[in-house]
Design an enzyme around this catalytic site. Structure first.
Site, mmCIF file in Angstrom:
data_model
loop_
_atom_site.group_PDB
_atom_site.id
_atom_site.type_symbol
_atom_site.label_atom_id
_atom_site.label_comp_id
_atom_site.label_asym_id
_atom_site.label_seq_id
_atom_site.Cartn_x
_atom_site.Cartn_y
_atom_site.Cartn_z
ATOM 1 N N GLU A 238 0.737 -1.282 -0.037
ATOM 2 C CA GLU A 238 -0.014 -0.148 -0.066
ATOM 3 C C GLU A 238 0.994 1.329 -0.045
ATOM 4 O O GLU A 238 0.523 2.273 -0.864
ATOM 5 C CB GLU A 238 -0.938 -0.009 1.184
ATOM 6 C CG GLU A 238 -2.197 -0.830 0.966
ATOM 7 C CD GLU A 238 -3.294 -0.580 1.989
ATOM 8 O OE1 GLU A 238 -4.001 0.148 1.782
ATOM 9 O OE2 GLU A 238 -3.238 -1.529 3.073
ATOM 10 N N HIS A 254 10.487 -25.942 4.076
ATOM 11 C CA HIS A 254 9.860 -27.216 3.598
ATOM 12 C C HIS A 254 9.665 -27.111 2.140
ATOM 13 O O HIS A 254 8.800 -27.967 1.671
ATOM 14 C CB HIS A 254 8.871 -27.739 4.551
ATOM 15 C CG HIS A 254 9.387 -28.043 5.845
ATOM 16 N ND1 HIS A 254 9.921 -29.368 6.034
ATOM 17 C CD2 HIS A 254 9.702 -27.542 6.914
ATOM 18 C CE1 HIS A 254 10.481 -29.331 7.351
ATOM 19 N NE2 HIS A 254 10.230 -28.230 7.895
ATOM 20 N N LYS A 345 -14.314 -0.731 -4.159
ATOM 21 C CA LYS A 345 -15.414 -0.274 -3.124
ATOM 22 C C LYS A 345 -16.654 0.246 -4.144
ATOM 23 O O LYS A 345 -17.675 -0.017 -3.788
ATOM 24 C CB LYS A 345 -14.860 0.771 -1.996
ATOM 25 C CG LYS A 345 -14.265 0.112 -0.967
ATOM 26 C CD LYS A 345 -13.847 1.011 0.155
ATOM 27 C CE LYS A 345 -12.909 0.307 1.156
ATOM 28 N NZ LYS A 345 -12.277 1.154 2.084
#
Ligand SMILES: O=P(O)(O)OC[C@H]1O[C@H](O)[C@H](O)[C@@H](O)[C@@H]1O
Length: 352
Positions: A238, A254, A345
């Site tokens: 951001e 791993h 949004k």
């Protein structure tokens, strides 16, 4: 850079805008310490009553800059909390949530739809609910249904208000008997640490930003600090407008360390040294540093200051915030703008 405004008025305007945006974010990052003090004052005046139902699990819902507070605090209390704590970043809650659950909804604006939906879900499941917000629909929701909630001062980008969610969440856990009794003192010690090391933190952040610039950064720490690695990724996304990824030790040994076989100088590593890993995990950390160094010339190790994970986290959050700002500054970016989130949004608000 000196500009001749008569020749390049638009360029000058754009640079002035970036300068303003940078100064605002600079001020907001600087205020992390005073925000902690203010948040502690708010916490001192907030009383949470114990739920009448037996609590068998705790869920913290929140997104982005608020959600990360939940992830970090869940890790802070994991060695003392007698019930499982889960942090959820979505519209709905797991099936185990019921009247024996405590659901804490944390949204700085109080208007983030995923958090509001998750709280409706919690309500329909009969959970005990507590809200943290600066107002908005979350405050209305709590008021309407008689849920406890705490209000923090609003008006800034949620990611700059992390001090408030960290402190209010810690206080809720403390008052309800789920956190170590020292948690707020540890936060306060963390604040003192960043105050007394401010100049050193900023100069280290600047040095690290110079090293990491123009690379995609992978952030690594021991798994107890996963929340901090996620915060770093979010801030690089951001504030710095950079792709970034994170992983933790030992799990990264791993799989991802094998992936580094295909690593090269497009990437950089930011290893977070906390000096509290078990002997075996520290060995894994050291080998991971060495192995990534054989693939890229940019492997930075930053060290936390502080005596406890809480103190170290506060220190690291601040150091990383500065790195994210300097990364933005080095490429003349705008650390405030989040246009794509605003677009999302707006598009979602069209769905009835
Ligand atoms: O804390 P809230 O107000 O719920 O916001 C949560 C998130 O919402 C939006 O996506 C913002 O742009 C993010 O920066 C923020 O962290």
């Amino acid at each position: 850079m000196r500009l001749e405004s008569k020749k390049f008025p638009l360029l000058e305007k754009a640079l002035l805008y970036l300068q303003t945006s940078k100064s605002i974010m600079e001020k907001l990052i600087q205020e992390f310490s005073s925000n902690i003090s203010e948040a502690l004052k708010i916490a001192a005046g907030a009383t949470f009553t114990k739920p009448t139902q037996e609590i068998r699990n705790i869920v913290i819902c929140g997104m982005g800059g608020s959600g990360i507070g939940g992830r970090i605090v869940a890790q802070w209390v994991q060695n003392t909390c007698s019930v499982p704590v889960l942090s959820v970043q979505d519209y709905s809650l797991p099936a185990f949530v019921n009247k024996h659950s405590l659901v804490i909804g944390s949204s700085y604006s109080g208007n983030t739809e995923e958090t509001l939906f998750a709280l409706e879900d919690a309500k329909s499941k009969g959970a005990t609910i507590i809200g943290i917000c600066s107002g908005g629909s979350l405050a209305e929701f709590c008021k309407t249904h008689g849920y406890q909630y705490v209000v923090v001062p609003g008006g800034n980008p949620p990611r700059t208000a992390l001090a408030f969610s960290l402190v209010q969440l810690s206080n809720i856990f403390l008052q309800l008997g789920y956190a170590q009794s020292t948690i707020l003192d540890e936060i306060s010690n963390g604040k003192n640490l960043i105050d007394s090391n401010q100049a050193a933190i900023k100069s280290e952040a600047m040095r690290v930003a110079h090293e990491l610039q123009k690379r995609t950064v992978a952030v690594y720490a021991g798994s107890e600090y996963e929340g901090i690695t996620i915060r770093a990724k979010q801030q690089f996304n951001e504030n710095s407008k950079e792709l970034c990824w994170q992983h933790v030790i030992p799990e990264m040994n791993h799989n991802e360390l094998v992936g580094w076989g295909g690593g090269d100088k497009r990437y950089a590593c930011l290893f977070i040294q906390t000096n509290d890993l078990s002997m075996r995990n520290q060995k894994r950390f050291d080998i991971s540093v060495e192995r990534t160094k054989s693939k890229t010339d940019k492997v930075e190790v930053i060290s936390a200051k502080g005596a406890t994970p809480v103190e170290k986290s506060i220190y690291l959050i601040h150091l990383i915030d500065w790195i994210s700002l300097y990364l933005s500054d080095l490429k003349h970016g705008d650390p405030i703008e989040i246009e794509i989130i605003d677009y999302l949004k707006a598009e979602l608000s069209k769905i009835k």
